[in-house]
Design a protein around this motif. Structure first.
Motif, PDB file in Angstrom:
ATOM      1  N   ALA A 194      47.235  14.550 -14.950  1.00 51.13           N
ATOM      2  CA  ALA A 194      47.928  13.380 -15.479  1.00 51.13           C
ATOM      3  C   ALA A 194      48.462  12.525 -14.335  1.00 51.13           C
ATOM      4  N   GLU A 195      48.840  13.185 -13.257  1.00 51.77           N
ATOM      5  CA  GLU A 195      49.339  12.436 -12.101  1.00 51.77           C
ATOM      6  C   GLU A 195      48.267  11.529 -11.539  1.00 51.77           C
ATOM      7  N   MET A 198      47.701   8.611 -13.778  1.00 47.78           N
ATOM      8  CA  MET A 198      48.746   7.618 -13.589  1.00 47.78           C
ATOM      9  C   MET A 198      48.527   6.821 -12.316  1.00 47.78           C
ATOM     10  N   VAL A 228      49.978  16.864 -18.977  1.00 42.58           N
ATOM     11  CA  VAL A 228      50.382  15.537 -19.472  1.00 42.58           C
ATOM     12  C   VAL A 228      51.896  15.365 -19.555  1.00 42.58           C
ATOM     13  N   ILE A 231      53.134  12.441 -17.775  1.00 39.87           N
ATOM     14  CA  ILE A 231      52.975  11.077 -18.250  1.00 39.87           C
ATOM     15  C   ILE A 231      54.212  10.610 -19.000  1.00 39.87           C
ATOM     16  N   LYS A 234      56.873   7.429 -18.473  1.00 40.63           N
ATOM     17  CA  LYS A 234      56.300   6.275 -17.789  1.00 40.63           C
ATOM     18  C   LYS A 234      55.666   5.347 -18.836  1.00 40.63           C
ATOM     19  N   THR A 237      52.122   3.568 -18.457  1.00 39.14           N
ATOM     20  CA  THR A 237      51.039   4.548 -18.371  1.00 39.14           C
ATOM     21  C   THR A 237      50.823   5.200 -19.729  1.00 39.14           C
ATOM     22  N   GLN A 238      51.935   5.444 -20.382  1.00 38.55           N
ATOM     23  CA  GLN A 238      51.843   6.050 -21.700  1.00 38.55           C
ATOM     24  C   GLN A 238      51.111   5.144 -22.672  1.00 38.55           C
ATOM     25  N   PHE A 241      47.539   5.238 -21.771  1.00 36.70           N
ATOM     26  CA  PHE A 241      47.015   6.525 -22.179  1.00 36.70           C
ATOM     27  C   PHE A 241      46.759   6.525 -23.681  1.00 36.70           C
TER      28      PHE A 241
END
Ligand code: ADP
Ligand code: MG
Length: 458
Positions: A194-195, A198, A228, A231, A234, A237-238, A241
């Motif tokens: 997930a990092e 992002m 995740v 995430i 943020k 990003t969310q 996503f």
């Protein structure tokens, strides 16, 4: 047909730019035009999905402008081989300097592997289904992962794996990816943390390149995002996503996610995202049991062709309970040590080599807890653990507590003695021997001790 195709291509090239044209349209081959249908082949499934998603409509419209009888464009996969059919024209001389955005997709599947591995994080060779030891705590997650890996259609979306650190989430995700790549290399599988997801998104924002970003993710067959929980919180990003996620689900692509908590427990995660995550299959991996730990140790020792006494493995399985990663670390250390000093692995060397690790794992059960548990089990007062009373009804439980203190903590004999009303270390030693002896001859007693040990271990 040839000249029509050339004109369609020219128009498209102008519209989408040379780089995209080179990557995506040049590899197309017109196979035939009949009954109002143009049939175009591309060398890989990856390309087909991409072209269908991005250019099919436009191709249809342009072709229809050339030939009003044409109303549909059919794009299908056909691995490239020499034929009499017509390729899209090559780049115009003046455009040769243009830099392709992606490797020229025409070549072969290897290029696409390269392309998607560019997005996808590398996979660990050892993280396969074959190397995964299945036990009660992880059997459900394992079965779900296998189903997803073997399925030809989407069964549950997303598959959400969760559990504590070091319990095999990443292992299972890599195993899914390995399996799919093995049985069907044409399927696009992307695995990333997930990092990373992002990071890429933020970079795309900065470079004003979010369209490409979205396209990369929206054209995969299986998207796996690890951890995740990173995430959450943020917002942008969310949001991204969530959209990527919805787009993929709507297109019937498989998504696999992992986290350290269940979807409902993820903090800072939007409600609508949570509920969407909950819609699929949620499988948790529980803390390891003694049996699973022992199984894992056996399997790893076998893989490393290391000769490890059964006693040592049992000892480790009892002592190192935090997670599988630590267990592996401990095993690696004793094997490395044995090779270095050229000595066989024994219980003594193991205790020596892992001294610090064993101490750290001890923090979970204290001598006080052991005394409390044992006292209540035998129905005596806790104070009797420290008292000088020698009646068997209290002396025996006290011995059991000392024995368990020796087994379950890494306290020395004198340290243990002190905690039992300042007794001598020889008293503790005697207690340990006595309990061992009794366990051998009295199976009811042995069961009692084993039960206590188990209760103290969780
Ligand atoms: P997580 O992602 O849940 O934090 P990992 O998948 O990275 O944990 O697992 C940590 C280590 O433990 C890895 O080396 C992995 O291979 C190993 N491991 C975990 N569970 C098992 C298992 N059931 N069988 C074999 N190895 C395992
Ligand atoms: Mg992990």
């Amino acid at each position: 047909m040839e000249s029509q195709w050339a004109r369609v291509c020219d128009r498209l090239r102008e519209e989408i730019g040379e780089a995209a044209y080179q990557s995506w349209l040049k590899p197309m081959t017109v196979r035939d035009v009949s009954d109002g249908q143009v049939r175009i082949s591309v060398p890989t499934r990856f390309m087909r999905d991409w072209v269908v998603a991005h250019y099919a409509d436009r191709l249809g419209t342009l072709w229809n402008g050339e030939d009003p009888a044409v109303h549909t464009v059919d794009i299908f996969v056909q691995p490239e081989r020499a034929s009499q059919t017509i390729h899209a024209p090559s780049a115009r001389p003046d455009a040769r300097k243009a830099k392709p955005a992606a490797p020229n997709a025409r070549d072969d599947e290897a290029n696409h592997l390269g392309y998607r591995q560019d997005i996808s994080a590398p996979l660990d060779q050892r993280f396969t289904f074959e190397n995964f030891v299945v036990g009660k705590p992880n059997e459900f997650a394992y079965a779900a992962a296998r189903r997803v890996a073997e399925a030809t259609s989407v069964l549950f979306n997303p598959l959400f794996l969760y559990g504590g650190v070091g319990l095999g989430k990443t292992h299972l995700m890599h195993a899914i990816a390995w399996h799919i790549r093995k049985v069907d290399p044409s399927r696009t599988v992307i695995y990333l943390s997930a990092e990373k997801f992002m990071y890429r998104f933020i970079r795309a924002l900065r470079e004003q390149n979010t369209v490409d970003f979205k396209d990369q993710f929206r054209s995969v067959d299986v998207l796996m995002i690890d951890d995740v929980q990173f995430i959450s919180g943020k917002d942008s990003t969310q949001e991204e996503f969530f959209h990527t996620f919805n787009a993929l689900v709507d297109q019937g692509r498989q998504i696999v996610l992992s986290a350290d908590k269940s979807p409902s427990d993820l903090e800072g995660m939007e409600e609508r995202l949570k509920s969407r995550l909950n819609c699929g299959l949620v499988a948790d991996i529980h803390a390891t049991t003694y049996e699973l730990r022992l199984g894992i140790l056996q399997s790893k020792a076998e893989q490393m062709a290391a000769d490890i006494p059964r006693k040592v493995m049992e000892f480790l399985a009892h002592k190192i309970t935090v997670n599988v990663r630590e267990l592996e670390g401990a095993l690696n250390r004793i094997i490395a040590h044995a090779q270095l000093v050229g000595r066989d692995i024994s219980l003594e060397t193991t205790q020596e080599v892992l001294h610090d690790l064993l101490r750290a794992n001890d923090r979970r059960v204290t001598i006080e807890e052991i005394q409390k548990r044992v006292a209540s089990h035998f129905n005596i007062r806790i104070s009797d653990m420290h008292s000088a009373r020698r009646a068997r009804s209290v002396a025996r439980p006290r011995q059991v507590a000392m024995y368990l203190a020796k087994q379950l903590t890494s306290r020395s004999l004198p340290e243990i003695g002190r905690k039992f009303g300042g007794r001598d270390h020889t008293t503790v030693m005697h207690a340990v021997r006595k309990v061992d002896e009794l366990r051998e001859h009295d199976s009811a007693f042995a069961e009692d001790v084993e039960l206590l040990r188990r209760m103290l271990e969780v």
